[in-house]
Write a protein that holds these residues in place. Structure first.
Motif, PDB file in Angstrom:
ATOM      1  N   ARG A 205     -21.883  -4.518   3.559  1.00  0.00           N
ATOM      2  CA  ARG A 205     -22.434  -3.615   2.551  1.00  0.00           C
ATOM      3  C   ARG A 205     -21.396  -2.703   1.902  1.00  0.00           C
ATOM      4  NH1 ARG A 205     -27.846  -4.383   1.436  1.00  0.00           N
ATOM      5  NH2 ARG A 205     -27.435  -2.421   0.423  1.00  0.00           N
ATOM      6  N   ALA A 206     -20.306  -2.416   2.615  1.00  0.00           N
ATOM      7  CA  ALA A 206     -19.290  -1.504   2.073  1.00  0.00           C
ATOM      8  C   ALA A 206     -17.965  -1.753   2.784  1.00  0.00           C
ATOM      9  CB  ALA A 206     -19.705  -0.048   2.264  1.00  0.00           C
ATOM     10  N   VAL A 207     -16.883  -1.524   2.046  1.00  0.00           N
ATOM     11  CA  VAL A 207     -15.538  -1.590   2.623  1.00  0.00           C
ATOM     12  C   VAL A 207     -14.860  -0.262   2.321  1.00  0.00           C
ATOM     13  CG1 VAL A 207     -13.299  -2.754   2.603  1.00  0.00           C
ATOM     14  CG2 VAL A 207     -15.384  -4.080   2.242  1.00  0.00           C
ATOM     15  N   HIS A 208     -14.227   0.308   3.330  1.00  0.00           N
ATOM     16  CA  HIS A 208     -13.551   1.596   3.214  1.00  0.00           C
ATOM     17  C   HIS A 208     -12.069   1.398   3.516  1.00  0.00           C
ATOM     18  CE1 HIS A 208     -17.692   3.045   3.765  1.00  0.00           C
ATOM     19  NE2 HIS A 208     -17.723   2.312   4.857  1.00  0.00           N
ATOM     20  N   LEU A 209     -11.263   2.351   3.094  1.00  0.00           N
ATOM     21  CA  LEU A 209      -9.860   2.363   3.470  1.00  0.00           C
ATOM     22  C   LEU A 209      -9.352   3.787   3.416  1.00  0.00           C
ATOM     23  CD1 LEU A 209      -8.178   2.768   0.616  1.00  0.00           C
ATOM     24  CD2 LEU A 209      -8.578   0.329   0.410  1.00  0.00           C
ATOM     25  N   GLU A 210      -8.224   3.981   4.037  1.00  0.00           N
ATOM     26  CA  GLU A 210      -7.564   5.282   4.062  1.00  0.00           C
ATOM     27  C   GLU A 210      -6.267   5.162   3.292  1.00  0.00           C
ATOM     28  OE1 GLU A 210      -5.945   8.461   7.403  1.00  0.00           O
ATOM     29  OE2 GLU A 210      -6.291   6.385   7.980  1.00  0.00           O
ATOM     30  N   VAL A 211      -5.948   6.169   2.485  1.00  0.00           N
ATOM     31  CA  VAL A 211      -4.719   6.146   1.711  1.00  0.00           C
ATOM     32  C   VAL A 211      -4.124   7.550   1.672  1.00  0.00           C
ATOM     33  CG1 VAL A 211      -5.904   6.485  -0.505  1.00  0.00           C
ATOM     34  CG2 VAL A 211      -3.656   5.418  -0.477  1.00  0.00           C
ATOM     35  N   ASP A 212      -2.823   7.613   1.706  1.00  0.00           N
ATOM     36  CA  ASP A 212      -2.109   8.870   1.549  1.00  0.00           C
ATOM     37  C   ASP A 212      -2.270   9.313   0.093  1.00  0.00           C
ATOM     38  OD1 ASP A 212      -0.175  10.868   1.106  1.00  0.00           O
ATOM     39  OD2 ASP A 212       1.339   9.880   2.334  1.00  0.00           O
ATOM     40  N   ARG A 213      -2.867  10.459  -0.121  1.00  0.00           N
ATOM     41  CA  ARG A 213      -3.124  10.940  -1.491  1.00  0.00           C
ATOM     42  C   ARG A 213      -1.854  11.053  -2.323  1.00  0.00           C
ATOM     43  NH1 ARG A 213      -8.405  13.469  -1.637  1.00  0.00           N
ATOM     44  NH2 ARG A 213      -9.149  13.777   0.475  1.00  0.00           N
ATOM     45  N   SER A 214      -0.714  11.239  -1.661  1.00  0.00           N
ATOM     46  CA  SER A 214       0.538  11.391  -2.401  1.00  0.00           C
ATOM     47  C   SER A 214       1.174  10.047  -2.776  1.00  0.00           C
ATOM     48  CB  SER A 214       1.540  12.223  -1.597  1.00  0.00           C
ATOM     49  OG  SER A 214       1.970  11.506  -0.457  1.00  0.00           O
ATOM     50  N   ASN A 215       0.606   8.953  -2.300  1.00  0.00           N
ATOM     51  CA  ASN A 215       1.131   7.622  -2.610  1.00  0.00           C
ATOM     52  C   ASN A 215       0.448   7.122  -3.891  1.00  0.00           C
ATOM     53  OD1 ASN A 215       1.859   4.925  -2.756  1.00  0.00           O
ATOM     54  ND2 ASN A 215       1.730   4.607  -0.543  1.00  0.00           N
TER      55      ASN A 215
END
Length: 149
Positions: free
Chosen positions: A114-124
């Protein structure tokens, strides 16, 4: 260059450890190869908690993506988090990661995701741009928090 995805299998372990090591060195993640093997092997053996996909031809993979499954009441069922995504530096900028990020959720949706999430460095900025192009949106009112056990 094709971002074809191949579901990882036990015979891909050595190739994946090499790719994961390269990513971890680039990201500053300190881990032993043995710990990497312990993290990858169950996913390659088929545990239901996640999967590893090789990006590109399996014999000469140019990257990988690790996806871990969960359940979300908010999203109405099975969800997943992209735990790691890596494309070799020499082939970056050719649309490989974008292609993989578009293909993976489409394929997983057929399995009920139903959904895919991810984490990312906001400064990238380049990573944020990549993920935005692939349809991911920030959830500004939320932040990912972790506790190591």
């Amino acid at each position: 260059m094709s971002a074809s995805l191949t579901l990882g299998a036990p015979d891909h372990l050595d190739k994946l450890v090499t790719l994961v090591t390269a990513f971890h060195e680039e990201a500053g993640i300190k881990m032993t190869d043995e710990a990497r093997r312990r993290g990858l092997a169950p996913l390659l053996d088929g545990i239901p908690h996640g999967a590893v996909y090789l990006i590109g031809p399996p014999r000469a993979a140019i990257g990988y993506v690790v996806i871990c499954f969960g359940w979300s009441v908010e999203f109405g069922g099975l969800d997943a988090i992209i735990d790691e995504l890596y494309v070799r530096p020499g082939v970056r900028g050719r649309g490989v990661a974008s292609e993989a990020l578009l293909a993976l959720p489409r394929a997983l949706a057929q399995g009920g995701l139903r959904a895919v999430h991810l984490e990312v460095d906001r400064s990238n900025a380049s990573a944020v741009k990549l993920y935005t192009r692939a349809g991911f949106k920030p959830r500004d009112q939320y932040m990912l928090m972790s506790r190591t056990l």
